[in-house]
Motif scaffolding. Structure first.
Motif, PDB file in Angstrom:
ATOM      1  N   LEU A 115     -31.602 -39.619  13.005  1.00 19.84           N
ATOM      2  CA  LEU A 115     -30.922 -39.216  14.253  1.00 19.84           C
ATOM      3  C   LEU A 115     -29.796 -40.197  14.543  1.00 19.84           C
ATOM      4  CD1 LEU A 115     -34.075 -38.506  16.460  1.00 19.84           C
ATOM      5  CD2 LEU A 115     -32.697 -36.848  15.218  1.00 19.84           C
ATOM      6  N   ASN A 116     -28.622 -39.620  14.850  1.00 24.64           N
ATOM      7  CA  ASN A 116     -27.477 -40.440  15.246  1.00 24.64           C
ATOM      8  C   ASN A 116     -27.003 -40.006  16.629  1.00 24.64           C
ATOM      9  OD1 ASN A 116     -27.259 -41.897  12.776  1.00 24.64           O
ATOM     10  ND2 ASN A 116     -26.338 -40.077  11.853  1.00 24.64           N
ATOM     11  N   TRP A 117     -26.390 -40.964  17.307  1.00 25.32           N
ATOM     12  CA  TRP A 117     -25.821 -40.617  18.612  1.00 25.32           C
ATOM     13  C   TRP A 117     -24.616 -39.707  18.423  1.00 25.32           C
ATOM     14  CZ3 TRP A 117     -28.436 -41.245  22.835  1.00 25.32           C
ATOM     15  CH2 TRP A 117     -29.343 -42.295  22.964  1.00 25.32           C
ATOM     16  N   SER A 169     -37.560 -37.769   5.545  1.00 21.87           N
ATOM     17  CA  SER A 169     -37.327 -38.249   6.908  1.00 21.87           C
ATOM     18  C   SER A 169     -36.064 -37.616   7.497  1.00 21.87           C
ATOM     19  CB  SER A 169     -37.187 -39.775   6.893  1.00 21.87           C
ATOM     20  OG  SER A 169     -36.098 -40.140   6.060  1.00 21.87           O
ATOM     21  N   LEU A 170     -36.029 -37.669   8.805  1.00 18.73           N
ATOM     22  CA  LEU A 170     -34.909 -37.102   9.600  1.00 18.73           C
ATOM     23  C   LEU A 170     -34.211 -38.252  10.290  1.00 18.73           C
ATOM     24  CD1 LEU A 170     -33.790 -34.266  10.393  1.00 18.73           C
ATOM     25  CD2 LEU A 170     -35.148 -34.475  12.455  1.00 18.73           C
ATOM     26  N   CYS A 203     -25.379 -35.380  14.254  1.00 16.03           N
ATOM     27  CA  CYS A 203     -26.536 -36.011  14.898  1.00 16.03           C
ATOM     28  C   CYS A 203     -27.748 -36.048  13.992  1.00 16.03           C
ATOM     29  CB  CYS A 203     -26.897 -35.259  16.169  1.00 16.03           C
ATOM     30  SG  CYS A 203     -25.887 -35.720  17.549  1.00 16.03           S
ATOM     31  N   PHE A 204     -28.048 -34.914  13.343  1.00 17.85           N
ATOM     32  CA  PHE A 204     -29.281 -34.816  12.570  1.00 17.85           C
ATOM     33  C   PHE A 204     -28.921 -34.812  11.084  1.00 17.85           C
ATOM     34  CE2 PHE A 204     -31.812 -33.951  16.203  1.00 17.85           C
ATOM     35  CZ  PHE A 204     -31.011 -33.226  17.064  1.00 17.85           C
ATOM     36  N   LYS A 205     -29.490 -35.787  10.384  1.00 17.46           N
ATOM     37  CA  LYS A 205     -29.263 -35.852   8.936  1.00 17.46           C
ATOM     38  C   LYS A 205     -30.614 -35.917   8.252  1.00 17.46           C
ATOM     39  CE  LYS A 205     -24.709 -37.976   8.633  1.00 17.46           C
ATOM     40  NZ  LYS A 205     -23.946 -39.171   8.305  1.00 17.46           N
ATOM     41  N   ARG A 206     -30.694 -35.171   7.202  1.00 19.44           N
ATOM     42  CA  ARG A 206     -31.973 -35.147   6.490  1.00 19.44           C
ATOM     43  C   ARG A 206     -31.846 -36.050   5.264  1.00 19.44           C
ATOM     44  NH1 ARG A 206     -35.071 -29.627   4.744  1.00 19.44           N
ATOM     45  NH2 ARG A 206     -37.023 -30.629   4.108  1.00 19.44           N
TER      46      ARG A 206
END
Lengths: 220, 172
Positions: A140-142, A137-138, A130-133
């Motif tokens: 967000l994926n479902w 910036s961050l 879900c969270f990728k850096r």
């Protein structure tokens, strides 16, 4: 000197929406807490009916005596209300234990979502990606859906175990809440019933309204 | 609007206190399980001794007794039930319809050596009932040497101080 954070209109709207959601969440928690306290007050009233007769007939005349008597009645009622819940949980645990003893396999996973667990009856998502850096910036994926509810014959012992634990656990927690509510009520009553207060009492006024039997009023 | 903000404040309070509440609940839950186990064992022991875990405490019995007295009822304490079957004699509580009922105050013990005089019902009917005599007749029937004597007469007659056994008092 000061680095100002530049916020775009979308950022401001997002922050405003998050604040509204946060406030609503707190208000909802406040209503839930209010509901719980009302239910606990209602549950605590049950103690009044348990201890009323000895208190009203003056069998119990001291706070300490009341406390010991009310505690006994309170624990007895808790036992009466919760023994079925405990039996349900123990039955579920015994079913699992017997299954493991017969199959000689104690690695049976009761929460697995693929073959043998209660998770086979639930929607399961994968939150790992879900969270990728990406630099600063961050992203967000479902979350990815990895399981839809389906029935597995191998997982039937898990179903029995988890359902008995959930039902028995909720039942036990409600009984525990009632026990705590009655304990709070017990402390309230032990001070209120045996409280001696001279608020509003004036000895002279009392004496004038109710003269002694010999009808002589002392003259100062 | 005020209620809304009150609930908002309460919500913040509950969120802050929630960890402590959960810890307290967990501790109380564990203690409750131990108390439950203790009561379960106690209940089993009482069951096998013929008693119940839910039987009335002494305070309950005394309260019921006082309430029954206040209502003018008779409080009957329930007997302790055990698993042993006792043979109880059948006692009839219906006094009016029981021909063999005899009140306690009329019961007399008859020893084997005592002779019971058997009297016929006719003889009992003919036996005269002693009548209580009137006071004047009682005076007439008293011995002559004691008639019309007063205390003064008694004192005159009894001058000898050594003999004090012959003092009698008469009522006229």
């Amino acid at each position: 000197m000061f680095s100002l954070i530049a916020l775009s209109e979308n950022d401001k709207r997002l922050i405003f929406a998050l604040l509204i959601v946060l406030i609503l969440v707190f208000v909802l928690i406040g209503y839930i807490g209010f509901l719980i306290t009302r239910v606990m007050k209602w549950q605590g009233k049950k103690l009044d009916s348990l201890v009323a007769d000895p208190v009203v007939t003056h069998v119990i005349t001291t706070r300490k005596h009341f406390y010991h008597y009310a505690r006994k009645k309170n624990w007895r009622l808790f036992f009466k209300q919760s023994y079925i819940a405990i039996l349900i949980m123990v039955t579920g645990a015994l079913v699992l234990l017997i299954r493991d003893a017969i199959a000689k396999d104690f690695t049976y996973n009761v929460i697995d979502h693929q073959k043998t667990g209660f998770g086979t009856l639930l929607f399961v998502w994968d939150f790992s990606g879900c969270f990728k850096r990406d630099g600063i910036s961050l992203v967000l994926n479902w979350p990815k859906l990895i399981n839809t509810p389906h029935f597995e014959m191998n997982a039937i012992v898990s179903y029995i175990f988890m359902i008995s634990m959930i039902v028995g656990g909720i039942w036990y927690l409600v009984s525990l809440q009632a026990l705590i509510a009655r304990t709070i009520r017990m402390y309230q009553l032990s001070t209120k019933v045996f409280e001696k207060s001279l608020d509003g009492f004036n000895q002279n006024v009392q004496y004038k309204e109710n003269p002694p039997a010999n009808n002589t009023f002392p003259e100062n | 609007m005020l209620t809304f903000f009150k609930n908002f404040g309460k919500g913040i309070l509950y969120v802050l206190v929630l960890p402590f509440l959960l810890v307290g609940l967990a501790i109380y839950g564990v203690v409750a399980i131990f108390i439950f186990l203790f009561l379960a064992v106690k209940g089993l022991i009482l069951f096998f001794t013929g008693r119940s875990l839910y039987e009335d405490l002494p305070e309950d019995k005394e309260a019921k007794r006082r309430i029954a007295m206040q209502n003018g009822e008779v409080f009957e304490e329930k007997p302790v039930t055990d698993n042993i079957a006792h043979e109880e004699p059948q006692v009839s509580n219906d006094i009016d319809n029981d021909p063999t009922y005899v009140p306690e105050y009329l019961k007399t013990e008859i020893l084997p050596n005592d002779k019971v005089e058997e009297t016929s019902p006719e003889a009992e009917e003919e036996a005269p009932i002693e009548q209580v005599k009137e006071p004047e007749k009682i005076v007439e029937n008293t011995p002559k040497n004691t008639q019309n004597t007063t205390i003064l007469d008694i004192n005159e007659e009894d001058d000898d101080d050594s003999d004090d056994s012959g003092v009698t008092i008469h009522f006229e």
